[in-house]
Design an enzyme around this catalytic site. Sequence first.
Site, PDB file in Angstrom:
ATOM      1  N   LYS A 109     -23.051 -22.431 -19.710  1.00  0.00           N
ATOM      2  CA  LYS A 109     -23.411 -21.444 -18.713  1.00  0.00           C
ATOM      3  C   LYS A 109     -24.184 -20.421 -19.375  1.00  0.00           C
ATOM      4  O   LYS A 109     -23.716 -19.891 -20.375  1.00  0.00           O
ATOM      5  CB  LYS A 109     -22.023 -21.179 -17.855  1.00  0.00           C
ATOM      6  CG  LYS A 109     -21.393 -21.979 -17.441  1.00  0.00           C
ATOM      7  CD  LYS A 109     -20.127 -21.522 -16.264  1.00  0.00           C
ATOM      8  CE  LYS A 109     -19.259 -20.696 -17.053  1.00  0.00           C
ATOM      9  NZ  LYS A 109     -18.550 -21.303 -18.095  1.00  0.00           N
ATOM     10  N   ASP A 114     -21.263 -17.157 -24.389  1.00  0.00           N
ATOM     11  CA  ASP A 114     -21.550 -18.811 -24.474  1.00  0.00           C
ATOM     12  C   ASP A 114     -22.648 -19.212 -24.949  1.00  0.00           C
ATOM     13  O   ASP A 114     -22.528 -19.950 -26.099  1.00  0.00           O
ATOM     14  CB  ASP A 114     -21.485 -19.120 -23.140  1.00  0.00           C
ATOM     15  CG  ASP A 114     -20.230 -19.177 -22.350  1.00  0.00           C
ATOM     16  OD1 ASP A 114     -20.112 -19.298 -21.133  1.00  0.00           O
ATOM     17  OD2 ASP A 114     -18.995 -19.016 -23.120  1.00  0.00           O
ATOM     18  N   HIS A 226     -16.880 -13.479 -12.876  1.00  0.00           N
ATOM     19  CA  HIS A 226     -16.203 -12.544 -13.424  1.00  0.00           C
ATOM     20  C   HIS A 226     -15.817 -11.144 -12.757  1.00  0.00           C
ATOM     21  O   HIS A 226     -15.816 -10.267 -13.664  1.00  0.00           O
ATOM     22  CB  HIS A 226     -16.673 -12.594 -14.808  1.00  0.00           C
ATOM     23  CG  HIS A 226     -17.190 -13.829 -15.450  1.00  0.00           C
ATOM     24  ND1 HIS A 226     -18.380 -14.052 -15.470  1.00  0.00           N
ATOM     25  CD2 HIS A 226     -16.444 -14.445 -16.188  1.00  0.00           C
ATOM     26  CE1 HIS A 226     -18.558 -15.376 -15.823  1.00  0.00           C
ATOM     27  NE2 HIS A 226     -17.536 -15.751 -16.375  1.00  0.00           N
ATOM     28  N   ASP A 419       7.600 -17.360  14.332  1.00  0.00           N
ATOM     29  CA  ASP A 419       6.466 -16.889  13.638  1.00  0.00           C
ATOM     30  C   ASP A 419       5.275 -16.158  14.383  1.00  0.00           C
ATOM     31  O   ASP A 419       4.261 -15.939  14.003  1.00  0.00           O
ATOM     32  CB  ASP A 419       5.742 -18.332  12.882  1.00  0.00           C
ATOM     33  CG  ASP A 419       5.385 -19.190  14.357  1.00  0.00           C
ATOM     34  OD1 ASP A 419       4.874 -20.110  14.184  1.00  0.00           O
ATOM     35  OD2 ASP A 419       5.653 -18.521  15.261  1.00  0.00           O
ATOM     36  N   ASP A 421       4.010 -16.426  17.223  1.00  0.00           N
ATOM     37  CA  ASP A 421       2.841 -16.940  17.980  1.00  0.00           C
ATOM     38  C   ASP A 421       3.302 -17.265  19.386  1.00  0.00           C
ATOM     39  O   ASP A 421       2.734 -17.853  20.322  1.00  0.00           O
ATOM     40  CB  ASP A 421       2.222 -17.841  17.338  1.00  0.00           C
ATOM     41  CG  ASP A 421       3.081 -19.191  17.060  1.00  0.00           C
ATOM     42  OD1 ASP A 421       2.517 -19.961  16.574  1.00  0.00           O
ATOM     43  OD2 ASP A 421       4.219 -19.109  17.546  1.00  0.00           O
ATOM     44  N   SER A 469       6.191 -24.814  21.992  1.00  0.00           N
ATOM     45  CA  SER A 469       6.103 -24.506  23.382  1.00  0.00           C
ATOM     46  C   SER A 469       5.195 -25.504  24.298  1.00  0.00           C
ATOM     47  O   SER A 469       5.374 -25.733  25.164  1.00  0.00           O
ATOM     48  CB  SER A 469       5.563 -23.070  23.838  1.00  0.00           C
ATOM     49  OG  SER A 469       6.426 -22.000  23.179  1.00  0.00           O
ATOM     50  N   LEU A 520      14.384 -22.305  24.815  1.00  0.00           N
ATOM     51  CA  LEU A 520      14.038 -22.244  26.114  1.00  0.00           C
ATOM     52  C   LEU A 520      14.790 -23.119  27.290  1.00  0.00           C
ATOM     53  O   LEU A 520      15.132 -22.941  28.288  1.00  0.00           O
ATOM     54  CB  LEU A 520      12.469 -22.467  26.569  1.00  0.00           C
ATOM     55  CG  LEU A 520      11.839 -23.863  26.154  1.00  0.00           C
ATOM     56  CD1 LEU A 520      12.155 -24.900  27.193  1.00  0.00           C
ATOM     57  CD2 LEU A 520      10.434 -23.548  26.050  1.00  0.00           C
ATOM     58  N   ASP A 578      16.073 -15.448  22.718  1.00  0.00           N
ATOM     59  CA  ASP A 578      14.896 -16.262  22.186  1.00  0.00           C
ATOM     60  C   ASP A 578      13.811 -16.099  23.039  1.00  0.00           C
ATOM     61  O   ASP A 578      13.742 -16.217  24.342  1.00  0.00           O
ATOM     62  CB  ASP A 578      15.571 -17.904  22.458  1.00  0.00           C
ATOM     63  CG  ASP A 578      14.597 -18.787  22.376  1.00  0.00           C
ATOM     64  OD1 ASP A 578      14.254 -19.024  21.040  1.00  0.00           O
ATOM     65  OD2 ASP A 578      14.210 -19.494  23.468  1.00  0.00           O
ATOM     66  N   PRO A 579      12.857 -16.076  22.318  1.00  0.00           N
ATOM     67  CA  PRO A 579      11.412 -15.799  22.930  1.00  0.00           C
ATOM     68  C   PRO A 579      10.994 -16.864  24.133  1.00  0.00           C
ATOM     69  O   PRO A 579      10.469 -16.694  25.046  1.00  0.00           O
ATOM     70  CB  PRO A 579      10.418 -15.663  21.857  1.00  0.00           C
ATOM     71  CG  PRO A 579      11.014 -16.142  20.418  1.00  0.00           C
ATOM     72  CD  PRO A 579      12.873 -16.084  20.966  1.00  0.00           C
TER      73      PRO A 579
HETATM   74  N1  ADP Z   1      13.719 -28.147  19.535  1.00  0.00           N
HETATM   75  C1  ADP Z   1      13.377 -27.467  20.641  1.00  0.00           C
HETATM   76  N2  ADP Z   1      13.654 -27.605  21.794  1.00  0.00           N
HETATM   77  C2  ADP Z   1      13.370 -26.912  22.589  1.00  0.00           C
HETATM   78  N3  ADP Z   1      12.637 -25.915  22.617  1.00  0.00           N
HETATM   79  C3  ADP Z   1      12.517 -25.453  21.484  1.00  0.00           C
HETATM   80  C4  ADP Z   1      12.747 -26.219  20.161  1.00  0.00           C
HETATM   81  N4  ADP Z   1      12.295 -25.484  19.087  1.00  0.00           N
HETATM   82  C5  ADP Z   1      11.690 -24.193  19.607  1.00  0.00           C
HETATM   83  N5  ADP Z   1      11.742 -24.478  20.879  1.00  0.00           N
HETATM   84  C6  ADP Z   1      11.601 -23.215  21.805  1.00  0.00           C
HETATM   85  O1  ADP Z   1      10.305 -23.226  21.406  1.00  0.00           O
HETATM   86  C7  ADP Z   1       9.853 -21.474  20.912  1.00  0.00           C
HETATM   87  C8  ADP Z   1       8.997 -21.182  20.135  1.00  0.00           C
HETATM   88  O2  ADP Z   1       7.489 -21.641  20.607  1.00  0.00           O
HETATM   89  P1  ADP Z   1       6.244 -21.646  19.587  1.00  0.00           P
HETATM   90  O3  ADP Z   1       6.159 -20.326  19.013  1.00  0.00           O
HETATM   91  O4  ADP Z   1       5.296 -22.293  20.529  1.00  0.00           O
HETATM   92  O5  ADP Z   1       6.820 -22.508  18.638  1.00  0.00           O
HETATM   93  P2  ADP Z   1       6.342 -22.839  17.109  1.00  0.00           P
HETATM   94  O6  ADP Z   1       5.611 -21.419  16.792  1.00  0.00           O
HETATM   95  O7  ADP Z   1       7.503 -22.947  16.297  1.00  0.00           O
HETATM   96  O8  ADP Z   1       5.501 -23.889  17.174  1.00  0.00           O
HETATM   97  C9  ADP Z   1      11.170 -21.057  20.664  1.00  0.00           C
HETATM   98  O9  ADP Z   1      11.382 -19.762  21.243  1.00  0.00           O
HETATM   99  C10 ADP Z   1      12.368 -22.057  21.568  1.00  0.00           C
HETATM  100  O10 ADP Z   1      12.468 -21.518  22.900  1.00  0.00           O
HETATM  101  O1  G3H Z   2     -16.145 -17.162 -18.392  1.00  0.00           O
HETATM  102  C1  G3H Z   2     -17.638 -17.030 -18.340  1.00  0.00           C
HETATM  103  C2  G3H Z   2     -18.150 -17.545 -19.558  1.00  0.00           C
HETATM  104  O2  G3H Z   2     -17.711 -18.686 -20.126  1.00  0.00           O
HETATM  105  C3  G3H Z   2     -17.991 -16.532 -20.808  1.00  0.00           C
HETATM  106  O3  G3H Z   2     -18.532 -15.256 -20.444  1.00  0.00           O
HETATM  107  P1  G3H Z   2     -18.869 -14.164 -21.740  1.00  0.00           P
HETATM  108  O4  G3H Z   2     -20.060 -14.744 -22.140  1.00  0.00           O
HETATM  109  O5  G3H Z   2     -18.804 -12.935 -21.171  1.00  0.00           O
HETATM  110  O6  G3H Z   2     -17.721 -14.236 -22.859  1.00  0.00           O
END
Ligand code: ADP
Ligand code: G3H
Length: 597
Positions: A109, A114, A226, A419, A421, A469, A520, A578-579
């Site tokens: 390179k 190098d 780099h 998570d 969502d 869901s 749910l 539970d959401p």
């Molecule tokens: N095995 C299950 N059976 C029925 N409902 C479930 C199950 N697991 C999760 N849930 C429901 O799904 C909801 C989460 O939904 P969602 O966020 O879409 O799930 P994920 O993000 O895990 O895909 C939970 O709050 C719960 O009410």
């Molecule tokens: O990683 C980059 C090159 O291989 C080496 O760079 P250099 O010429 O600055 O030593």
Amino acid sequence: MTLAKHWKYNNGEDIVVSNLKGLAHSNPAVRLIPSEKIIFNPNSDTTQKVTLISGGGAGHEPLHAGFVGENLLDAAVSGSIFASPSTKQIMAAVKTKSDKKKGTVIIVKNYTGDILHFGLVAEKAKAEGYNVELVIVADDVAVGREQNKMVGRRGLAGTAIVHKILGSAVNDKTADLKSIAELGRVVNDNLVTISASLDRTSVPGRTAQEIEFTAEDEIEVGLGIHNEPGHRVKPSPSIDELVNDLFKKLLSPKDEERHYVDFDLEKDDYVLLINNLGGTSSLELYTVTEHIVRLLPFSKKPKRILISDFVTSLSAPGFSITFLNLSNISKSDVKFSESQILEFLDTPTNAPGWKPKSYTSEEWEQDIDYVESPLKDKSVVTSSLKVDADAFERSLKHSLNKLLKAEPKITHYDTIVGDGDCGETLAAGANAILSELKKNGEFKKKLSDPVATLATITELVEDSMGGTSGGIYSIYLTSLLQNFQNFDELTVKTFGEAAYIALYDGLFKYTRARVGGRTLVDTLQPFVDTLKNSNNLEEAVKAAKDGCDNTKSLEAKFGRASYVDSSKFKDEEGGVPDPGAVGLLALIEGFTETSPQ
Ligand SMILES: Nc1ncnc2c1ncn2[C@@H]1O[C@H](COP(=O)(O)OP(=O)(O)O)[C@@H](O)[C@H]1O
Ligand SMILES: O=C[C@H](O)COP(=O)(O)O
């Protein structure tokens, strides 16, 4: 702001050596000389072919050691991170693999360290009777001619293309040292590459303060591998704006500073390589690929589209685009044809660094059209059941809007226990149905037929809601729809029976969740049981509410919540319900508050 976080290695460990040991553990087709940081192919017979060696600084993995293998490099030598290996190391690679008769091409390179170290070794090796040719890779277009007039263009992802083409070309029966070196140089002369990144990379052993990370909503275009600066763009442009700008820098003959390779956009055959700089997720790499391919300014599609992490900059969250002009190579004196060069790219290799699969030219030439879903012309489900369409629409809208109002609370809860969502998922379904109602189209006309309406709702849910869901609602609604069709009229009683069967003979086949599982189902099952037993909607809704409230004190046995320490199921209101149960309750309460009874 990227955090400079790296694993804490044992004191004094040379992580480049450990990296190479890790590679050797996972790749029985290579051998390692730890003292010289050399990975080589013990099985390649360099008395029968030109030896191919390369190397450079570490931190660009899989380059170069990952490219050692069949139909690729015979040896690779690594320096420290971002630093050239020493002449001693490079000479050791020559002595390990090179054959004086067949000769050696060393791919380097274009970086000063190098060039100096590899160049010196080439001279010393020649003095010892080795035939050595250097092939310098310089494919960057970002640094303009004026700025790089003394040092030349930087070597970037095009290096991988040179490795792969030469790695196979050396096995061609006509190949000799001169023709291989010439091929490498002509390939290099027809490479253009430019990078773009959301941020710089952190570097093991360096503090965050030593690295000028980008700011919020800022990207960097044309940076080196780099952390050499490119130019920063704030606010971040859309990906299409960025890609079009990169194409201009790569291809425009009007950009005198960056125009290095002529491309006839109408006629030329070319290869496209999209390189992950190390920190781009696979999801985003292929998403960016879609934008790149869709915006290509060429009349022809690429002969090959090669996507991977080829030449990284540790974990930089960016990508680079490389074009190789095949037509220009065909016009040169090089003795390999375009189809041979494509074969060299396609030749399988056991080198782990070259990940693209080998497809035939016919496969690449075929037109890849998107395919219509077999479900596109869905049969329309109808029934003789009739309800007051306006009242039904009012109930449906009220229910969905009640859910949308509850979304922030649902998201808050799911951020604690899941998570985050769930609210988004439910809102996606609600909005899909509401926007379909707004269209005043087929759906609106069906509202007097609850089966036809439910069929459309089920489709919309399947199309718009992912996650758990989405699955749960789709299964339940599909089963409810099937049961509705067994009734001649829709009353609280027949609805209750249909809802009951849809739960016990439908949904419960696919989930083991029952009341007490903190899902749910804690809302749905009490609602369905009470409605079936009492035919009283008010009592059923109350049972649903009690079931939902009860989830505040339950341990999670299902879903992502089951991975979370239940002691965390608390917020300023106390226990977190539970959401999913909250979302379903909003729908049930909303629908029954203005039920079209
Ligand atoms: N095995 C299950 N059976 C029925 N409902 C479930 C199950 N697991 C999760 N849930 C429901 O799904 C909801 C989460 O939904 P969602 O966020 O879409 O799930 P994920 O993000 O895990 O895909 C939970 O709050 C719960 O009410
Ligand atoms: O990683 C980059 C090159 O291989 C080496 O760079 P250099 O010429 O600055 O030593």
